[in-house]
Design a protein around this motif. Structure first.
Motif, PDB file in Angstrom:
ATOM      1  N   VAL A 165     -34.416 -13.284 -16.590  1.00 57.40           N
ATOM      2  CA  VAL A 165     -33.174 -12.536 -16.436  1.00 57.40           C
ATOM      3  C   VAL A 165     -33.328 -11.165 -17.081  1.00 57.40           C
ATOM      4  O   VAL A 165     -32.992 -10.147 -16.478  1.00 57.40           O
ATOM      5  CB  VAL A 165     -31.974 -13.295 -17.047  1.00 57.40           C
ATOM      6  N   ALA A 166     -33.851 -11.137 -18.301  1.00 58.33           N
ATOM      7  CA  ALA A 166     -34.012  -9.862 -19.001  1.00 58.33           C
ATOM      8  C   ALA A 166     -34.940  -8.918 -18.232  1.00 58.33           C
ATOM      9  O   ALA A 166     -34.673  -7.713 -18.151  1.00 58.33           O
ATOM     10  CB  ALA A 166     -34.528 -10.102 -20.411  1.00 58.33           C
ATOM     11  N   GLU A 167     -36.006  -9.447 -17.655  1.00 61.89           N
ATOM     12  CA  GLU A 167     -36.923  -8.617 -16.871  1.00 61.89           C
ATOM     13  C   GLU A 167     -36.236  -8.059 -15.635  1.00 61.89           C
ATOM     14  O   GLU A 167     -36.427  -6.892 -15.286  1.00 61.89           O
ATOM     15  CB  GLU A 167     -38.155  -9.418 -16.457  1.00 61.89           C
ATOM     16  N   ALA A 168     -35.451  -8.874 -14.957  1.00 64.90           N
ATOM     17  CA  ALA A 168     -34.744  -8.419 -13.756  1.00 64.90           C
ATOM     18  C   ALA A 168     -33.763  -7.305 -14.108  1.00 64.90           C
ATOM     19  O   ALA A 168     -33.662  -6.306 -13.394  1.00 64.90           O
ATOM     20  CB  ALA A 168     -34.014  -9.583 -13.093  1.00 64.90           C
ATOM     21  N   VAL A 169     -33.055  -7.447 -15.206  1.00 63.53           N
ATOM     22  CA  VAL A 169     -32.099  -6.425 -15.632  1.00 63.53           C
ATOM     23  C   VAL A 169     -32.836  -5.138 -16.007  1.00 63.53           C
ATOM     24  O   VAL A 169     -32.405  -4.043 -15.652  1.00 63.53           O
ATOM     25  CB  VAL A 169     -31.231  -6.932 -16.799  1.00 63.53           C
ATOM     26  N   ALA A 170     -33.969  -5.281 -16.684  1.00 64.33           N
ATOM     27  CA  ALA A 170     -34.750  -4.104 -17.086  1.00 64.33           C
ATOM     28  C   ALA A 170     -35.239  -3.312 -15.881  1.00 64.33           C
ATOM     29  O   ALA A 170     -35.427  -2.093 -15.967  1.00 64.33           O
ATOM     30  CB  ALA A 170     -35.930  -4.533 -17.948  1.00 64.33           C
ATOM     31  N   GLU A 206     -28.251   3.085 -15.170  1.00 61.00           N
ATOM     32  CA  GLU A 206     -26.797   3.010 -15.331  1.00 61.00           C
ATOM     33  C   GLU A 206     -26.298   1.580 -15.178  1.00 61.00           C
ATOM     34  O   GLU A 206     -25.413   1.143 -15.904  1.00 61.00           O
ATOM     35  CB  GLU A 206     -26.089   3.908 -14.326  1.00 61.00           C
ATOM     36  N   VAL A 207     -26.861   0.873 -14.215  1.00 58.12           N
ATOM     37  CA  VAL A 207     -26.461  -0.520 -13.988  1.00 58.12           C
ATOM     38  C   VAL A 207     -26.905  -1.372 -15.169  1.00 58.12           C
ATOM     39  O   VAL A 207     -26.123  -2.155 -15.715  1.00 58.12           O
ATOM     40  CB  VAL A 207     -27.047  -1.055 -12.666  1.00 58.12           C
ATOM     41  N   ALA A 208     -28.159  -1.238 -15.592  1.00 59.12           N
ATOM     42  CA  ALA A 208     -28.686  -2.032 -16.712  1.00 59.12           C
ATOM     43  C   ALA A 208     -27.860  -1.828 -17.972  1.00 59.12           C
ATOM     44  O   ALA A 208     -27.654  -2.773 -18.744  1.00 59.12           O
ATOM     45  CB  ALA A 208     -30.150  -1.692 -16.957  1.00 59.12           C
ATOM     46  N   ALA A 209     -27.365  -0.613 -18.190  1.00 58.10           N
ATOM     47  CA  ALA A 209     -26.567  -0.325 -19.386  1.00 58.10           C
ATOM     48  C   ALA A 209     -25.239  -1.076 -19.384  1.00 58.10           C
ATOM     49  O   ALA A 209     -24.649  -1.306 -20.440  1.00 58.10           O
ATOM     50  CB  ALA A 209     -26.312   1.180 -19.492  1.00 58.10           C
ATOM     51  N   ARG A 210     -24.770  -1.490 -18.215  1.00 57.37           N
ATOM     52  CA  ARG A 210     -23.491  -2.207 -18.098  1.00 57.37           C
ATOM     53  C   ARG A 210     -23.627  -3.708 -18.308  1.00 57.37           C
ATOM     54  O   ARG A 210     -22.644  -4.405 -18.482  1.00 57.37           O
ATOM     55  CB  ARG A 210     -22.898  -1.963 -16.705  1.00 57.37           C
ATOM     56  N   VAL A 211     -24.850  -4.221 -18.282  1.00 54.29           N
ATOM     57  CA  VAL A 211     -25.072  -5.664 -18.324  1.00 54.29           C
ATOM     58  C   VAL A 211     -24.979  -6.196 -19.748  1.00 54.29           C
ATOM     59  O   VAL A 211     -25.576  -5.661 -20.680  1.00 54.29           O
ATOM     60  CB  VAL A 211     -26.445  -6.022 -17.714  1.00 54.29           C
ATOM     61  N   VAL A 212     -24.206  -7.257 -19.897  1.00 51.91           N
ATOM     62  CA  VAL A 212     -24.098  -7.999 -21.152  1.00 51.91           C
ATOM     63  C   VAL A 212     -24.706  -9.364 -20.870  1.00 51.91           C
ATOM     64  O   VAL A 212     -24.194 -10.118 -20.041  1.00 51.91           O
ATOM     65  CB  VAL A 212     -22.620  -8.145 -21.586  1.00 51.91           C
ATOM     66  N   PHE A 213     -25.814  -9.683 -21.547  1.00 52.34           N
ATOM     67  CA  PHE A 213     -26.553 -10.910 -21.271  1.00 52.34           C
ATOM     68  C   PHE A 213     -26.370 -11.883 -22.428  1.00 52.34           C
ATOM     69  O   PHE A 213     -26.664 -11.567 -23.568  1.00 52.34           O
ATOM     70  CB  PHE A 213     -28.031 -10.581 -21.067  1.00 52.34           C
ATOM     71  N   ASP A 214     -25.848 -13.082 -22.107  1.00 49.85           N
ATOM     72  CA  ASP A 214     -25.614 -14.112 -23.119  1.00 49.85           C
ATOM     73  C   ASP A 214     -26.330 -15.383 -22.683  1.00 49.85           C
ATOM     74  O   ASP A 214     -26.207 -15.811 -21.540  1.00 49.85           O
ATOM     75  CB  ASP A 214     -24.113 -14.381 -23.253  1.00 49.85           C
ATOM     76  N   ARG A 215     -27.084 -15.957 -23.586  1.00 50.15           N
ATOM     77  CA  ARG A 215     -27.785 -17.213 -23.276  1.00 50.15           C
ATOM     78  C   ARG A 215     -27.531 -18.213 -24.398  1.00 50.15           C
ATOM     79  O   ARG A 215     -28.397 -18.455 -25.236  1.00 50.15           O
ATOM     80  CB  ARG A 215     -29.256 -16.992 -23.031  1.00 50.15           C
ATOM     81  N   PRO A 216     -26.340 -18.799 -24.393  1.00 47.87           N
ATOM     82  CA  PRO A 216     -25.955 -19.704 -25.480  1.00 47.87           C
ATOM     83  C   PRO A 216     -26.833 -20.939 -25.599  1.00 47.87           C
ATOM     84  O   PRO A 216     -27.007 -21.468 -26.682  1.00 47.87           O
ATOM     85  CB  PRO A 216     -24.516 -20.093 -25.132  1.00 47.87           C
ATOM     86  N   ILE A 231     -20.868  -6.007 -16.649  1.00 47.30           N
ATOM     87  CA  ILE A 231     -21.358  -7.069 -15.771  1.00 47.30           C
ATOM     88  C   ILE A 231     -21.934  -8.116 -16.716  1.00 47.30           C
ATOM     89  O   ILE A 231     -22.865  -7.828 -17.472  1.00 47.30           O
ATOM     90  CB  ILE A 231     -22.449  -6.552 -14.818  1.00 47.30           C
ATOM     91  N   ALA A 232     -21.353  -9.292 -16.719  1.00 47.71           N
ATOM     92  CA  ALA A 232     -21.781 -10.335 -17.658  1.00 47.71           C
ATOM     93  C   ALA A 232     -22.751 -11.291 -16.983  1.00 47.71           C
ATOM     94  O   ALA A 232     -22.496 -11.772 -15.877  1.00 47.71           O
ATOM     95  CB  ALA A 232     -20.571 -11.106 -18.173  1.00 47.71           C
ATOM     96  N   ILE A 233     -23.863 -11.562 -17.663  1.00 46.02           N
ATOM     97  CA  ILE A 233     -24.819 -12.562 -17.198  1.00 46.02           C
ATOM     98  C   ILE A 233     -24.921 -13.615 -18.282  1.00 46.02           C
ATOM     99  O   ILE A 233     -25.053 -13.295 -19.463  1.00 46.02           O
ATOM    100  CB  ILE A 233     -26.206 -11.965 -16.926  1.00 46.02           C
ATOM    101  N   GLU A 234     -24.836 -14.864 -17.862  1.00 47.46           N
ATOM    102  CA  GLU A 234     -24.927 -15.973 -18.809  1.00 47.46           C
ATOM    103  C   GLU A 234     -25.836 -17.046 -18.225  1.00 47.46           C
ATOM    104  O   GLU A 234     -25.839 -17.275 -17.017  1.00 47.46           O
ATOM    105  CB  GLU A 234     -23.538 -16.550 -19.059  1.00 47.46           C
ATOM    106  N   THR A 235     -26.623 -17.667 -19.086  1.00 49.12           N
ATOM    107  CA  THR A 235     -27.440 -18.799 -18.654  1.00 49.12           C
ATOM    108  C   THR A 235     -27.011 -20.028 -19.432  1.00 49.12           C
ATOM    109  O   THR A 235     -26.563 -19.935 -20.567  1.00 49.12           O
ATOM    110  CB  THR A 235     -28.950 -18.551 -18.881  1.00 49.12           C
ATOM    111  N   GLY A 236     -27.151 -21.166 -18.813  1.00 50.61           N
ATOM    112  CA  GLY A 236     -26.800 -22.427 -19.460  1.00 50.61           C
ATOM    113  C   GLY A 236     -27.421 -23.573 -18.694  1.00 50.61           C
ATOM    114  O   GLY A 236     -28.178 -23.370 -17.751  1.00 50.61           O
TER     115      GLY A 236
END
Length: 158
Positions: free
Chosen positions: A1-6, A11-21, A55-60
């Motif tokens: 996920v982090a690689e895809a966002v990178a 501008e898009v990447a700066a908006r992403v909030v990535f949470d992997r609880p 833009i929120a990304i979460e994994t679970g």
């Protein structure tokens, strides 16, 4: 996920909030194809959301599957369109889609790729409340090495 966002537009990447609880459970998947799916979902979230909004990304994990969620604060999608948006060349007919362009293949290809890796792609959304696109991929079993499932081309996945 982090690689895809990178690899997304800055501008898009700066908006992403990535949470992997739940951490990063190993999955049986093709890394390149997973990055394609994430990139498509993040790109769509950016395209249909107001500029600068998160833009929120979460994994679970759920029932032996890793679940990745991409959530935006865009205009939302009527329930009557939830299944149709994954059809080839289909686009919701509203002012936002007419302004953004595209041919209606991104979600279709993303769904085909996810399904070719043994997962599922779906959406939850209502007009005015944004959208959450989720996809699941099977966890790698502990007794096997996490060798990727190889999809050689989009055509072979379709």
């Amino acid at each position: 996920v982090a690689e895809a966002v990178a690899e997304c537009d800055r501008e898009v990447a700066a908006r992403v909030v990535f949470d992997r609880p739940g951490g990063d459970p190993p999955v049986m998947a093709d890394v390149f194809r997973v990055k394609q799916v994430i990139s498509n979902l993040v790109s769509n979230a950016a395209k249909y959301s107001p500029p600068g909004t998160p833009i929120a990304i979460e994994t679970g994990s759920h029932r032996g599957m890793c679940v990745v969620s991409v959530t935006d604060v865009g205009p939302g999608i009527p329930a009557s369109e939830h299944e149709r948006i994954f059809e080839r060349f289909y686009r919701v007919d509203n002012g936002t889609t007419r302004r953004t362009g595209g041919v209606g293949l991104g979600l279709y290809i993303a769904k085909e790729l996810v399904e070719s890796m043994g997962g599922r792609l779906w959406v939850t959304s209502e007009p005015g409340s944004g959208s959450t696109f989720r996809f699941s991929l099977p966890h790698a079993r502990r007794d096997e090495e996490a060798e990727p499932v190889i999809v050689t081309s989009v055509e072979s996945a379709v």
